[in-house]
Design a protein around this motif. Sequence first.
Motif, mmCIF file in Angstrom:
data_model
loop_
_atom_site.group_PDB
_atom_site.id
_atom_site.type_symbol
_atom_site.label_atom_id
_atom_site.label_comp_id
_atom_site.label_asym_id
_atom_site.label_seq_id
_atom_site.Cartn_x
_atom_site.Cartn_y
_atom_site.Cartn_z
ATOM 1 N N PRO A 103 0.853 -1.337 -0.063
ATOM 2 C CA PRO A 103 0.059 -0.192 -0.013
ATOM 3 C C PRO A 103 0.936 1.252 0.040
ATOM 4 O O PRO A 103 1.871 1.182 0.595
ATOM 5 C CB PRO A 103 -0.918 -0.271 1.310
ATOM 6 C CG PRO A 103 -0.019 -0.988 2.107
ATOM 7 C CD PRO A 103 0.795 -2.003 1.293
ATOM 8 N N THR A 104 0.413 2.248 -0.569
ATOM 9 C CA THR A 104 1.036 3.594 -0.834
ATOM 10 C C THR A 104 -0.011 4.643 -0.594
ATOM 11 O O THR A 104 -1.328 4.495 -0.720
ATOM 12 C CB THR A 104 1.764 3.917 -2.260
ATOM 13 O OG1 THR A 104 0.774 4.409 -2.883
ATOM 14 C CG2 THR A 104 2.578 2.768 -2.520
ATOM 15 N N PRO A 105 0.397 5.870 -0.427
ATOM 16 C CA PRO A 105 -0.687 6.938 -0.388
ATOM 17 C C PRO A 105 -1.487 6.951 -1.510
ATOM 18 O O PRO A 105 -2.714 7.603 -1.618
ATOM 19 C CB PRO A 105 0.174 8.306 -0.057
ATOM 20 C CG PRO A 105 1.526 7.705 0.521
ATOM 21 C CD PRO A 105 1.660 6.419 -0.110
ATOM 22 N N THR A 131 6.727 2.545 -0.611
ATOM 23 C CA THR A 131 5.877 2.900 -0.068
ATOM 24 C C THR A 131 5.260 4.481 -0.336
ATOM 25 O O THR A 131 4.397 4.830 0.065
ATOM 26 C CB THR A 131 5.803 2.958 1.590
ATOM 27 O OG1 THR A 131 7.157 3.517 1.835
ATOM 28 C CG2 THR A 131 5.842 1.524 2.082
ATOM 29 N N ARG A 132 5.997 5.143 -1.318
ATOM 30 C CA ARG A 132 5.836 6.265 -1.680
ATOM 31 C C ARG A 132 5.011 6.423 -2.924
ATOM 32 O O ARG A 132 4.261 7.408 -2.879
ATOM 33 C CB ARG A 132 7.278 7.141 -2.018
ATOM 34 C CG ARG A 132 7.096 8.492 -2.425
ATOM 35 C CD ARG A 132 8.491 9.192 -2.548
ATOM 36 N NE ARG A 132 9.033 9.217 -1.393
ATOM 37 C CZ ARG A 132 10.636 9.218 -1.193
ATOM 38 N NH1 ARG A 132 11.135 9.062 -2.541
ATOM 39 N NH2 ARG A 132 11.028 9.337 -0.219
ATOM 40 N N GLU A 183 14.611 3.962 -5.164
ATOM 41 C CA GLU A 183 15.183 3.556 -3.748
ATOM 42 C C GLU A 183 14.331 2.832 -2.834
ATOM 43 O O GLU A 183 13.198 2.948 -3.121
ATOM 44 C CB GLU A 183 15.932 4.713 -3.096
ATOM 45 C CG GLU A 183 17.082 5.451 -4.015
ATOM 46 C CD GLU A 183 17.879 6.519 -3.260
ATOM 47 O OE1 GLU A 183 18.197 6.230 -1.786
ATOM 48 O OE2 GLU A 183 18.136 7.692 -3.647
ATOM 49 N N GLY A 184 14.812 2.483 -1.812
ATOM 50 C CA GLY A 184 13.949 1.768 -0.756
ATOM 51 C C GLY A 184 12.627 2.379 -0.381
ATOM 52 O O GLY A 184 11.424 1.639 -0.437
ATOM 53 N N ASP A 185 12.820 3.626 -0.130
ATOM 54 C CA ASP A 185 11.532 4.256 0.556
ATOM 55 C C ASP A 185 10.375 4.568 -0.773
ATOM 56 O O ASP A 185 9.342 4.899 -0.449
ATOM 57 C CB ASP A 185 11.958 5.704 1.110
ATOM 58 C CG ASP A 185 12.981 6.444 0.269
ATOM 59 O OD1 ASP A 185 13.264 5.942 -0.473
ATOM 60 O OD2 ASP A 185 13.013 7.547 0.697
#
Lengths: 361, 361
Positions: free
Chosen positions: A136-138, A222-223, A217-219
Amino acid sequence: MTQSPVISIDAMGGDHGPSVVVPAVARALAELPDNVCFLLHGDEAVLAPEIAQHPAAAGRVTIRHAERVIGMDEKPAQALRRGKGSSMWNAVEAVREGEASCAVSAGNTGALMAISRLILRMIADLDRPALVAPVPTPRGVTTFLDVGANIDCDAERLIEFAIMGEAYHRAAHGKAKPAIGLLNVGAEEMKGHDEVREADRILRAGGFDLNYKGFVEGDDVTRGSVDVIVTDGFTGNVALKAMEGVARFITGELRSALTSGGLATAGALLARGALTKFRDRMNPPPAAPFLGLNGLVLKVHGGANARDFAQALKVAADLAQSDFAAEIERNMRKLPAALAEAAPEAGAGMSGEAADVERTK
Amino acid sequence: MTQSPVISIDAMGGDHGPSVVVPAVARALAELPDNVCFLLHGDEAVLAPEIAQHPAAAGRVTIRHAERVIGMDEKPAQALRRGKGSSMWNAVEAVREGEASCAVSAGNTGALMAISRLILRMIADLDRPALVAPVPTPRGVTTFLDVGANIDCDAERLIEFAIMGEAYHRAAHGKAKPAIGLLNVGAEEMKGHDEVREADRILRAGGFDLNYKGFVEGDDVTRGSVDVIVTDGFTGNVALKAMEGVARFITGELRSALTSGGLATAGALLARGALTKFRDRMNPPPAAPFLGLNGLVLKVHGGANARDFAQALKVAADLAQSDFAAEIERNMRKLPAALAEAAPEAGAGMSGEAADVERTK
């Protein structure tokens, strides 16, 4: 496959078996178009009377008796030896036989993967199906793969994941041109190992019908900065579990912070609705495909409830009615030429700018 | 090094420079033993009047003028070329010259790493210092490394990380025998790639003075099941950023859930104290070491406040007074023999049980 899709269901799989699967099928009968049909594999004595209670099932649900159920803790090798005739085995076999367009099971993941690979075989020269995690992401969901099946991945493998993940994301989420990112590290001096840099170069060179955006990148997982994020099964598995660990830690800490005393507890009660919405938002989508098989197999979370399982049946129907397999094949066919073209360039790249003296090894 | 440790500080580094560093030194003067002294590098015209306001500084704080400051966005190569005489450069040089036991900077990470490597040189045959991330857990802190410096790691490199991470964890957190885990994937059929399996075999074979616990998975990083978790810089960087992404996503979702309307907002106000405590709990410790240098360098988060920076100075003092370097050297000396002993075993392992037919490649 665009007419009257049939979904083949392992009705005995998962933590709850028919007590979740039958209500899920009932929901799906109401929510999905009339042409979608269901083939249920499992204990007829249990399934028939329960299905009979749903009038909408007439003509759309077929029950196929299976003698055996594969246990949630059976080893894959054991499932392969003794699984023939089980509800899971038969659910997958119906896809190979052309009776159904997609198999769905909430059963034992390792067994389902082994059985699917044996019965359906892999496309291209993949060794194992790629495991997809919908995160899930925003903005929606990131299709993240491979999260554990293929530990060592060369550039070719990573590109195959991109091709398959893209087609899956379009079929499951209805986005015409999903954006693809290749997972890498971010610091400037080091731009990742040879495999990701080679895959990046080949994907950039084009030739594929893909909306490739480069390194992420890793973040970014979820972004929601891209729709599909590709990595090897080692990195993907570690990252996914690390992310699950953080989510568990945070919700645990939050719970103890909010039950720590008078005012906080009163506040938590008042905010309960918002917190419940928050928790639902954090739950990952309940179904994930095995990608790279000659046929569609959807794994549902073992603890899924009827709503989750019905949601998975909707994804299965969407996949069955999509051009998923043809789209993958179209891009896969371009792969050998793209690899051959990239080969001489690889040497040039390595002796030039890419061979950064700051890089390790 | 156990007597009168001197901490060498880049007083101009970080987002806030002296406005954070000077109050941090004032705090540390009050909180740390009288024998701990500070050597501040930076603009004397700025630092001297500010330090003069703290009577406790007399005799314990020395200011060393530096002409130049390395910018937060300077490239490492640029910092190497033009960094001589800067506050960061001089702070590190004081460690090499034996004037100080540990250098502390909140400046540009890439520049600090490049300058530290150039001035102090690496121990053993490491190419780059390992980057450590201290990750909060319900039980304390996990020392997680390498989180981005060394992209390709063989078994020897992973063992070096274990040796250095263990000594650092003991020095920084006062735990006599930190437990060490090696990051791997969890599914049964696949036990990771060759490098982690070889490192595991060598660490298990013993010979080192380490409390090695075997493989751990991604969610162990925030679980606190072991104290030190070792992985290659690619996996570590991706996992750390993925974890930061989840934390950011969850706190963002939580904020919007709690400000979504009347009752929830009222609840959030009541629970504010608990939520603040929760947020503090989630903040990672502000300082992390570069491991593998002939000397101690501590990187403080660029946005650190005075409390964070003072906390880093305490860690620096603990490190300076520990047997850190000697402990690492003792275990490093055992490495060649352990590798040589493991070499014949490697062949045997590969043709036997380890060469699982289910494994990919």
